[in-house]
Scaffold this active site. Structure first.
Site, mmCIF file in Angstrom:
data_model
loop_
_atom_site.group_PDB
_atom_site.id
_atom_site.type_symbol
_atom_site.label_atom_id
_atom_site.label_comp_id
_atom_site.label_asym_id
_atom_site.label_seq_id
_atom_site.Cartn_x
_atom_site.Cartn_y
_atom_site.Cartn_z
ATOM 1 N N SER A 1 0.835 -1.199 0.000
ATOM 2 C CA SER A 1 0.000 0.000 0.000
ATOM 3 C C SER A 1 0.876 1.257 0.000
ATOM 4 O O SER A 1 1.718 1.414 -0.872
ATOM 5 C CB SER A 1 -0.980 -0.035 1.173
ATOM 6 O OG SER A 1 -1.933 0.993 1.082
ATOM 7 N N HIS B 1 -8.356 1.616 -1.296
ATOM 8 C CA HIS B 1 -8.139 0.729 -2.448
ATOM 9 C C HIS B 1 -9.451 0.280 -3.096
ATOM 10 O O HIS B 1 -9.604 -0.865 -3.495
ATOM 11 C CB HIS B 1 -7.279 -0.480 -2.049
ATOM 12 C CG HIS B 1 -5.993 -0.080 -1.401
ATOM 13 N ND1 HIS B 1 -5.013 0.596 -2.087
ATOM 14 C CD2 HIS B 1 -5.553 -0.233 -0.119
ATOM 15 C CE1 HIS B 1 -4.011 0.837 -1.253
ATOM 16 N NE2 HIS B 1 -4.325 0.364 -0.069
#
Length: 308
Positions: free
Chosen positions: A86, A189
């Protein structure tokens, strides 16, 4: 082959940067980066409590700064591969030479602020689905109008989306699975983060990246990216795209990685690798959390660094 890993949001702990201030120049470095990130990294890494450092706008630049602060203490010439989870991808991109440390910190500041703002637009959240058949888990997530935001391997898939959908998933979990709500601000996301992706794209357009000096894996599909501008495009796209850490770990295995150093705050990615990459081919792992761990990390680099 030796890989360096940069962790993502959720791995932070109160005061985790305090031991690093014993090293000459680290406090000054954090002050410089604070100006770029728009947050007080020195305070966040030392005196701030758990609630303060779970704020997305603060957490993301803090994590990238922590990873790069430690990476500057390592002989990176012996590192063959970098990968982050991430927001950790920004740290990995800097370790690989695609971004300067300053650019990575700047983009992390923008990413954190804009993702926090996107979270405030609509009540959303995330939940980890632990165990169960992966195909059944994905089907259950989609049946509740949710997204599989993180596929972390080791029996862990993270669902994200509107709160009613998460409630339904928790009330009727997939067979042999349990659902654990995560303490996050929103559905990272996923398409809910589209405004943040647009803002990050504008900031990234001001950066001139270089091609990576070592193998750099992408969260989008676990593949190695050898072009700097292409990697920056992927970093931007990844704000709304799922994190495929399972595919990144598969690539580590396929490439024959025998040693792993996880940058601070270390532990979460090392745990996933231990559970996923088992047996005779399991890599040797060093979790780098304080300067006391630097000798072990340097020793691992000296022994297997650069070996492919």
């Amino acid at each position: 082959m030796l890989a360096v890993l940069s962790p993502g949001q959720g791995s932070q702990k109160p005061g985790f940067l305090t031991p690093w201030l014993d090293l000459t120049g680290t406090a000054a470095r954090l002050r410089e980066w604070s100006a770029l990130a728009g947050v007080d990294l020195l305070h966040l890494g030392t005196d701030a409590d758990a609630d303060e450092i779970k704020d997305t706008a603060r957490t993301q630049p803090l994590l990238v700064a922590a990873a790069l602060l430690a990476a500057e203490q390592l002989p990176l010439d012996g590192v063959a591969l970098a990968v982050g989870h991430s927001v950790g991808e920004l740290g990995a991109a800097a370790v690989a030479g695609v971004l300067s440390a300053d650019a990575a910190i700047t983009l992390a500041g923008v990413r954190g602020r804009e993702m926090a703002a996107a979270c405030a637009l609509e009540p959303t959240g995330m939940a980890a689905v632990l165990g169960g058949d992966p195909d059944e888990v994905i089907a259950a997530i989609e049946a509740n109008d949710l997204y599989a935001a993180n596929r972390n391997g080791a029996g862990q898939i993270v669902a994200a989306g509107a709160l009613p959908g998460l409630d339904k998933l928790a009330a009727a979990p997939p067979t042999r699975a349990r659902v654990v709500r995560l303490k996050v601000a929103g559905a990272f996301h996923t398409p809910y983060m589209a405004p943040a992706e647009t803002a990050l794209a504008a900031a990234a357009a001001q950066i001139t990246p270089a091609d990576p000096a070592r193998t750099l894996l992408s969260n989008l599909d676990g593949t190695a990216v050898d072009n700097g501008p292409a990697m920056v495009q992927r970093l931007v796209r990844q704000v709304t795209a799922p994190v495929r850490w399972d595919l990144c770990m598969r690539t580590l295995a396929d490439l024959g990685v025998t040693g792993v150093i996880e940058l601070p705050p270390a532990g979460s990615l090392a745990g996933l690798i231990k559970r996923e990459l088992k047996g005779d081919g399991a890599p040797e792992i060093v979790t780098l959390n304080t300067p006391d761990d630097l000798p072990a990390a340097r020793d691992l680099i000296a022994r297997i660094g650069g070996r492919s």
